[in-house]
Design a protein around this motif. Structure first.
Motif, short mmCIF file in Angstrom:
data_model
loop_
_atom_site.label_atom_id
_atom_site.label_comp_id
_atom_site.label_asym_id
_atom_site.label_seq_id
_atom_site.Cartn_x
_atom_site.Cartn_y
_atom_site.Cartn_z
N ALA A 136 0.38 -15.20 -18.82
CA ALA A 136 0.26 -14.09 -17.87
C ALA A 136 0.29 -14.57 -16.42
O ALA A 136 0.59 -13.78 -15.51
CB ALA A 136 -1.03 -13.32 -18.15
N ASP A 138 2.41 -16.19 -14.88
CA ASP A 138 3.75 -16.04 -14.32
C ASP A 138 3.96 -14.66 -13.68
O ASP A 138 4.86 -14.48 -12.89
CB ASP A 138 4.81 -16.22 -15.43
N ARG A 139 3.12 -13.72 -14.09
CA ARG A 139 3.32 -12.36 -13.57
C ARG A 139 2.78 -12.16 -12.17
O ARG A 139 3.01 -11.12 -11.55
CB ARG A 139 2.68 -11.34 -14.53
N GLU A 189 -3.81 -9.46 -9.42
CA GLU A 189 -2.98 -9.59 -8.22
C GLU A 189 -3.92 -9.87 -7.04
O GLU A 189 -5.02 -9.32 -6.99
CB GLU A 189 -2.25 -8.25 -8.08
#
Ligand code: AMP
Ligand code: GLY
Length: 429
Positions: A136, A138-139, A189
């Motif tokens: 994850a 990489d997101r 994020e």
């Protein structure tokens, strides 16, 4: 009405100080008990020795002492379901149920709730294995925000600047550094902006704004060094202007309260929203299901209304019947004096003097981690004192707070000398 306050830190000393002034205690002859408390809390309550983890004993004790209302200070007993046990025994409680306390107890729960209710917050992925989490990563572009899902005493968040640091942190998290709290991890994020805290009381339906604050989490001046529970705070947070406060209520707090009720987990108590003020408006960083420490100290320093009435109304579904709470227009600031070594291993047992001198100038010195040894007040924890003052400006509150700090004789302690710097820079701009 007899009241029992649970907890032992600076937050609970501030709550005890205001609850002791409540009409329930000051005018109507009720007794305010605190467990386990600390020497400062002992000055305004009757201390009792109770283990909040032992629900049956707490209930039996409340019944034997005609305690009709329990105020829970810290999050752990709430996440553990103490409020449910007490309510089951017919005792009113300030603080959410176990199901509702998941808003603090599980970061993944809160992110999913935000998604269901359309509440603005950082994009995220939940991962329950190292492989899943690594994939994850990489997101999201760095810096990588990695959070242990469960309660980790404020230490469960890692902001990793590089992919390598993130990989290493994930290995540690799944390797058990945060114990059970880290068996699931939330990746988020990264949000850019200034942080501020918004407090609201709710009984599950009515929402009562209960002040704003900003704190300093890093141990070092200029907001550098490792994270702590908070080295100081001030209230109000003027960056949260009326428009942003309105936004926060309408887009974050109200949909949360509504969604929790709709899903059969009505939230009552204080909802402490950590907000990021982004170019797209306020976004939720996290929820806490209790007052902040040391944010509570500055809120209580400004509160002019009867704290007991508001907490009891939140606990009993009657907030709609109260007028809006009154807060002084003054700024309040608190400076935390910690024991050397904090946030690592703090030096225990260092002598503390001069509190009366500090308070003679109008400051309020809340005890966070103190104990009495052979008649002397000594350090007994990382954050030891929370020296709190008021002023007409942040600069004045800061000046007066440090005058009080300088009256305190605590050779094994230290504090930051720049609490409020950001706000003072804005004031003088
Ligand atoms: P939390 O325990 O979730 O409040 O996280 C601790 C601190 O990490 C916050 O006060 C922020 O400074 C920072 N933080 C958490 N999540 C984010 C995010 N998504 N973006 C940027 N900073 C964050
Ligand atoms: N001062 C931050 C907190 O209480 O979580």
């Amino acid at each position: 009405m007899n009241i029992l306050l649970l907890g032992a830190g600076g937050r609970e000393h501030a709550l005890a100080w205001k609850l002791a002034q409540s009409r329930f205690i000051a005018d109507e002859g009720g007794t305010l008990y605190a467990a386990p408390g600390n020497p400062g809390i002992g000055q305004c309550t009757t201390l009792v020795s109770l283990d909040a983890g032992d629900h049956a004993t707490v209930i039996a004790w409340c019944e034997a002492h005609s305690v009709d209302f329990v105020v829970v200070g810290p999050e752990a007993p709430l996440v553990d379901g103490l409020a449910d046990s007490l309510r089951g025994a017919g005792i009113a409680v300030f603080g959410p149920s176990k199901a509702a306390a998941q808003l603090e107890g599980s970061k993944g729960f809160t992110k999913d709730l935000c998604e269901r209710a359309g509440i603005p917050t950082a994009g995220y992925v939940r991962a329950s294995s190292l492989a899943e989490a690594t994939a994850a990563l990489d997101r999201f572009a760095p810096p990588h925000v990695l959070k242990a899902d469960g309660l980790a005493a404020g230490k469960g968040v890692v902001i990793a600047e590089t992919r390598e640091d993130a990989d290493e942190a994930l290995q540690e998290m799944f390797g058990g550094v945060f114990g059970a709290a880290g068996t699931e991890v939330v990746l988020e994020e990264f949000m850019e902006g200034e942080e501020a805290s918004f407090f609201a009381l709710t009984d599950g339906a009515t929402i009562v704004p209960f002040g704003t604050a900003q704190d300093h989490k890093r141990v070092g001046e200029g907001d550098t060094g490792p994270n702590t529970g908070g080295m100081g705070a001030y209230s109000p947070a003027r960056v949260l202007d009326p428009v942003l406060r309105g936004d926060a209520i309408e887009r974050i707090i109200a949909p949360t309260v509504r969604q929790m009720a709709e899903e059969g987990m009505p939230y009552s108590g204080v909802l402490y929203a950590g907000l990021m003020l982004t170019p797209e408006g306020p976004k939720l960083v996290e929820y806490n299901c209790r007052f902040g420490d040391p944010e509570c100290q500055v809120l209580m320093m400004r509160l002019e209304s009867d704290l007991g009435e508001y907490l009891y109304a939140a606990a009993t579904g009657s907030l709609a019947s109260l007028p809006p709470p009154r807060f002084s227009a003054d700024v309040a600031m608190t400076v935390v004096m910690a024991a050397k070594g904090y946030p690592g291993t703090p030096e225990k047992g260092g002598k503390i003097g001069g509190i009366e001198r500090a308070e003679a100038g109008g400051a309020k010195v809340f005890h966070a981690g103190t104990a009495l040894r052979d008649g002397h007040l000594v350090a007994h924890g990382g954050r030891v004192l929370s020296v709190t003052q008021r002023g007409q400006s942040v600069a004045e509150a800061q000046h007066k707070a440090y005058l009080a700090v300088d009256e305190i004789d605590f050779p094994t302690g230290f504090c930051r000398r720049d609490i409020g710097w950001r706000e003072i820079a804005r004031e003088s701009a």
